[in-house]
Design a protein around this motif. Structure first.
Motif, PDB file in Angstrom:
ATOM      1  N   GLU A 318       0.843  -1.204   0.000  1.00  0.00           N
ATOM      2  CA  GLU A 318       0.000   0.000   0.000  1.00  0.00           C
ATOM      3  C   GLU A 318       0.874   1.248   0.000  1.00  0.00           C
ATOM      4  OE1 GLU A 318      -2.490  -0.508   3.397  1.00  0.00           O
ATOM      5  OE2 GLU A 318      -3.957  -1.787   2.337  1.00  0.00           O
ATOM      6  N   TRP A 319       1.926   1.248   0.813  1.00  0.00           N
ATOM      7  CA  TRP A 319       2.791   2.426   0.905  1.00  0.00           C
ATOM      8  C   TRP A 319       3.531   2.674  -0.411  1.00  0.00           C
ATOM      9  CZ3 TRP A 319       5.007   0.297   6.123  1.00  0.00           C
ATOM     10  CH2 TRP A 319       4.058   0.507   7.131  1.00  0.00           C
ATOM     11  N   ILE A 320       3.986   1.609  -1.042  1.00  0.00           N
ATOM     12  CA  ILE A 320       4.719   1.820  -2.292  1.00  0.00           C
ATOM     13  C   ILE A 320       3.766   2.233  -3.404  1.00  0.00           C
ATOM     14  CG2 ILE A 320       4.750  -0.499  -3.370  1.00  0.00           C
ATOM     15  CD1 ILE A 320       7.845   0.022  -3.651  1.00  0.00           C
ATOM     16  N   ASP A 321       2.564   1.673  -3.418  1.00  0.00           N
ATOM     17  CA  ASP A 321       1.587   2.085  -4.438  1.00  0.00           C
ATOM     18  C   ASP A 321       1.191   3.549  -4.258  1.00  0.00           C
ATOM     19  OD1 ASP A 321       1.534  -0.369  -5.702  1.00  0.00           O
ATOM     20  OD2 ASP A 321      -0.231  -1.100  -4.615  1.00  0.00           O
ATOM     21  N   ALA A 322       1.072   3.980  -3.003  1.00  0.00           N
ATOM     22  CA  ALA A 322       0.728   5.378  -2.749  1.00  0.00           C
ATOM     23  C   ALA A 322       1.819   6.310  -3.252  1.00  0.00           C
ATOM     24  CB  ALA A 322       0.494   5.591  -1.259  1.00  0.00           C
ATOM     25  N   SER A 323       3.085   5.918  -3.080  1.00  0.00           N
ATOM     26  CA  SER A 323       4.180   6.776  -3.555  1.00  0.00           C
ATOM     27  C   SER A 323       4.277   6.756  -5.077  1.00  0.00           C
ATOM     28  CB  SER A 323       5.504   6.364  -2.911  1.00  0.00           C
ATOM     29  OG  SER A 323       5.826   5.017  -3.169  1.00  0.00           O
ATOM     30  N   ILE A 324       4.069   5.606  -5.701  1.00  0.00           N
ATOM     31  CA  ILE A 324       4.088   5.543  -7.167  1.00  0.00           C
ATOM     32  C   ILE A 324       2.996   6.440  -7.745  1.00  0.00           C
ATOM     33  CG2 ILE A 324       3.666   4.041  -9.159  1.00  0.00           C
ATOM     34  CD1 ILE A 324       5.011   1.781  -7.555  1.00  0.00           C
ATOM     35  N   ALA A 325       1.845   6.438  -7.111  1.00  0.00           N
ATOM     36  CA  ALA A 325       0.729   7.258  -7.606  1.00  0.00           C
ATOM     37  C   ALA A 325       1.053   8.742  -7.572  1.00  0.00           C
ATOM     38  CB  ALA A 325      -0.529   6.969  -6.782  1.00  0.00           C
ATOM     39  N   MET A 326       2.005   9.146  -6.741  1.00  0.00           N
ATOM     40  CA  MET A 326       2.371  10.561  -6.645  1.00  0.00           C
ATOM     41  C   MET A 326       3.352  10.999  -7.727  1.00  0.00           C
ATOM     42  SD  MET A 326       0.766  11.841  -4.062  1.00  0.00           S
ATOM     43  CE  MET A 326       1.694  13.373  -3.898  1.00  0.00           C
ATOM     44  N   ILE A 327       3.996  10.063  -8.400  1.00  0.00           N
ATOM     45  CA  ILE A 327       5.122  10.404  -9.262  1.00  0.00           C
ATOM     46  C   ILE A 327       4.652  10.964 -10.589  1.00  0.00           C
ATOM     47  CG2 ILE A 327       7.223   9.586 -10.379  1.00  0.00           C
ATOM     48  CD1 ILE A 327       7.259   9.530  -7.282  1.00  0.00           C
ATOM     49  N   LYS A 328       4.964  12.221 -10.811  1.00  0.00           N
ATOM     50  CA  LYS A 328       4.756  12.859 -12.107  1.00  0.00           C
ATOM     51  C   LYS A 328       5.573  14.143 -12.128  1.00  0.00           C
ATOM     52  CE  LYS A 328       0.449  15.196 -10.773  1.00  0.00           C
ATOM     53  NZ  LYS A 328      -0.988  15.380 -11.122  1.00  0.00           N
ATOM     54  N   PRO A 329       5.881  14.651 -13.312  1.00  0.00           N
ATOM     55  CA  PRO A 329       6.688  15.871 -13.388  1.00  0.00           C
ATOM     56  C   PRO A 329       6.053  17.025 -12.616  1.00  0.00           C
ATOM     57  CG  PRO A 329       6.505  14.857 -15.548  1.00  0.00           C
ATOM     58  CD  PRO A 329       5.544  14.123 -14.653  1.00  0.00           C
ATOM     59  N   GLY A 330       6.877  17.767 -11.894  1.00  0.00           N
ATOM     60  CA  GLY A 330       6.406  18.937 -11.161  1.00  0.00           C
ATOM     61  C   GLY A 330       6.080  18.677  -9.711  1.00  0.00           C
ATOM     62  N   VAL A 331       5.886  17.412  -9.325  1.00  0.00           N
ATOM     63  CA  VAL A 331       5.622  17.088  -7.922  1.00  0.00           C
ATOM     64  C   VAL A 331       6.935  17.192  -7.153  1.00  0.00           C
ATOM     65  CG1 VAL A 331       4.929  15.247  -6.331  1.00  0.00           C
ATOM     66  CG2 VAL A 331       3.651  15.617  -8.459  1.00  0.00           C
ATOM     67  N   SER A 332       6.886  17.689  -5.938  1.00  0.00           N
ATOM     68  CA  SER A 332       8.101  17.785  -5.121  1.00  0.00           C
ATOM     69  C   SER A 332       8.236  16.548  -4.245  1.00  0.00           C
ATOM     70  CB  SER A 332       8.079  19.059  -4.270  1.00  0.00           C
ATOM     71  OG  SER A 332       6.912  19.120  -3.476  1.00  0.00           O
ATOM     72  N   THR A 333       9.463  16.217  -3.918  1.00  0.00           N
ATOM     73  CA  THR A 333       9.731  14.962  -3.227  1.00  0.00           C
ATOM     74  C   THR A 333       9.145  14.917  -1.820  1.00  0.00           C
ATOM     75  OG1 THR A 333      11.894  15.849  -2.584  1.00  0.00           O
ATOM     76  CG2 THR A 333      11.812  14.452  -4.544  1.00  0.00           C
ATOM     77  N   ASP A 334       8.911  16.061  -1.199  1.00  0.00           N
ATOM     78  CA  ASP A 334       8.296  16.040   0.132  1.00  0.00           C
ATOM     79  C   ASP A 334       6.885  15.473   0.076  1.00  0.00           C
ATOM     80  OD1 ASP A 334       7.706  18.420  -1.332  1.00  0.00           O
ATOM     81  OD2 ASP A 334       6.897  19.346   0.476  1.00  0.00           O
TER      82      ASP A 334
END
Length: 436
Positions: A318-334
């Motif tokens: 669940e945690w890794i899927d949640a982080s993958i879902a956040m990945i796109k250009p312009g998103v900040s790593t925080d």
């Protein structure tokens, strides 16, 4: 500048087109075969070399330095496309100089310089030099080699008209820093300049990273078949090394093999422990193909799994899927780090104690490039995620039984609209090897 026929790179004659990453986002990033063929357009090594040198020059120009002096073998390879084997990785025996728009100088280990002159036709022949400095202090500074080469480097910088500008050094022996300073060289942090250059991968780098991941896909299927009671952790490591080198790996950097009660806390190594029925076991395969790295965890259970082991795996997924879902250009790593659990919620006193368990890191010629994603770093020092970045995301969840744990890692390529996962061994559910 050499005018030899076939000189493909022409290092003084790079054009703005050499900075183009030439991405070809399709339905799926291809993982080509490892040979060169005439019927498919695979990795273009000439384009790869030009891109990497162009990126380095661009990053250098954006800094306050006029020159880069490199001892990190990953940086030397990125700039000069030279490599003499994994044995030299920790020897501090090679170095490279890039001054302004000049072509790179490479000082190499004895006859390796002669080999470069003969076979690396993208380099200037008279820029391929034999030389060595300290070899981690085994050649004493008082022998004079560091002083000799510091003088030579200072003269080349002066000849290039860059004597009044700082010199970016990635790392070096302490005595080498002193020798450079004695020659009046103003040393600044060159590693940041190089990391900025290397963070955006072109299409050829992405293909090499995907080919490397495909090799690990196959190794995990082998592990799935071999993982059973009586097999030791180091047996799995040996079989994995054999398979990877047979497939063309140029370096198996490390394989973590961790099972049973060794899973929690995470020790980051392997032993001769025998695999037992019901063990939870996780593995990390760190290897490279043509220099491009993998970092790729998978967790298995042996024969059967308990509810607490399954629960730990579900949470890690669940945690890794949640982080993958956040990945796109312009998103900040925080923003990515925020979707992961706090260290305290997992029983650690602070984020430093849990560093590397919920983690993201760039992949390329080094295992850890930009971006770094961690609650210990990113919440206060975020970075922007950009198209063309390639990095790994990894999560860890201890089980409530007190000794088992699940560890999952996925490698992702940032596309124009999101990301694509290139680590493909199935991990949506906990794999049970040799189920009873």
């Amino acid at each position: 500048m050499s005018d030899r026929p076939g000189n493909a790179l022409m290092p003084n004659l790079l054009t703005p087109q050499d900075l183009e990453p030439n991405w070809e986002w399709r339905e799926k990033i291809p993982a080509w075969g490892h040979m060169s063929v005439d019927f498919e357009n695979r990795v273009d090594h000439d384009r790869l070399r030009r891109y990497r040198l162009a990126r380095t020059r661009q990053s250098l120009k954006a800094s306050n330095a006029g020159t880069l002096l490199l001892f990190d073998v990953n940086n030397i390879r990125y700039v000069s496309a030279t490599k003499i084997g994994e044995w030299e990785r920790d020897k501090m025996c090679r170095f490279c100089l890039l001054t302004g728009d000049d072509s790179p100088y490479v000082w190499d280990f004895g006859s390796a310089a002669v080999h470069h002159k003969r076979y690396s036709d993208w380099l200037e022949p008279d820029h391929c030099l034999a030389g060595v400095v300290g070899m981690r202090g085994t050649i004493p500074p008082e022998f004079g080699l560091m002083k000799k080469y510091a003088k030579m480097i200072a003269q080349l910088i002066k000849d290039a008209g860059m004597a009044d500008m700082p010199v970016g050094v990635d790392y070096a022996e302490t005595a080498m820093f002193h020798a450079l300073q004695e020659e009046g060289i103003n040393v600044v942090d060159g590693q940041q300049i190089m990391l900025a250059a290397r963070e955006i991968k072109n299409w050829d780098e992405i293909q090499l990273l995907t080919q490397a991941a495909a090799m690990v896909d196959g190794v995990y299927h082998m592990i799935y078949e071999e993982l059973k009671p009586g097999v030791r952790e180091n047996d799995i490591v040996a079989l994995s090394n054999k398979m990877l080198y047979e497939m063309g790996s140029d370096d198996v950097e490390a394989i973590n093999a961790i099972s049973g009660e060794r899973c929690n806390p995470h020790p980051h190594n392997f032993t001769d422990r025998l695999i037992r029925p019901g063990d939870q076991a996780f593995f990390d395969i760190l290897q490279s193909y043509q220099g491009y790295r993998t970092c790729y965890y998978r967790t298995f259970n042996v024969g059967r799994a308990t509810p607490s082991q399954n629960d730990a795996y579900v949470k890690a997924r669940e945690w890794i899927d949640a982080s993958i879902a956040m990945i796109k250009p312009g998103v900040s790593t925080d923003k990515v780090a925020e979707v992961w659990p706090t260290a305290e919620s997992l029983g650690f006193p602070n984020e430093d104690a849990a560093f590397g368990l919920q983690f993201g890191h760039g992949l390329g010629l080094a295992l850890h490039e930009r971006p770094i994603i961690s609650r210990a770093v990113s919440l206060d020092h975020p970075m922007e995620i950009k198209t063309g970045m390639v990095f790994a995301l990894e999560t860890y969840c201890p089980a409530t039984d007190g000794y088992s744990a699940a560890r999952i890692e996925e490698e992702v390529v940032v596309t124009e609209t999101g990301c694509e996962v290139i680590s493909l061994f199935p991990a949506e559910e906990l794999p049970i090897a040799n189920r009873y």
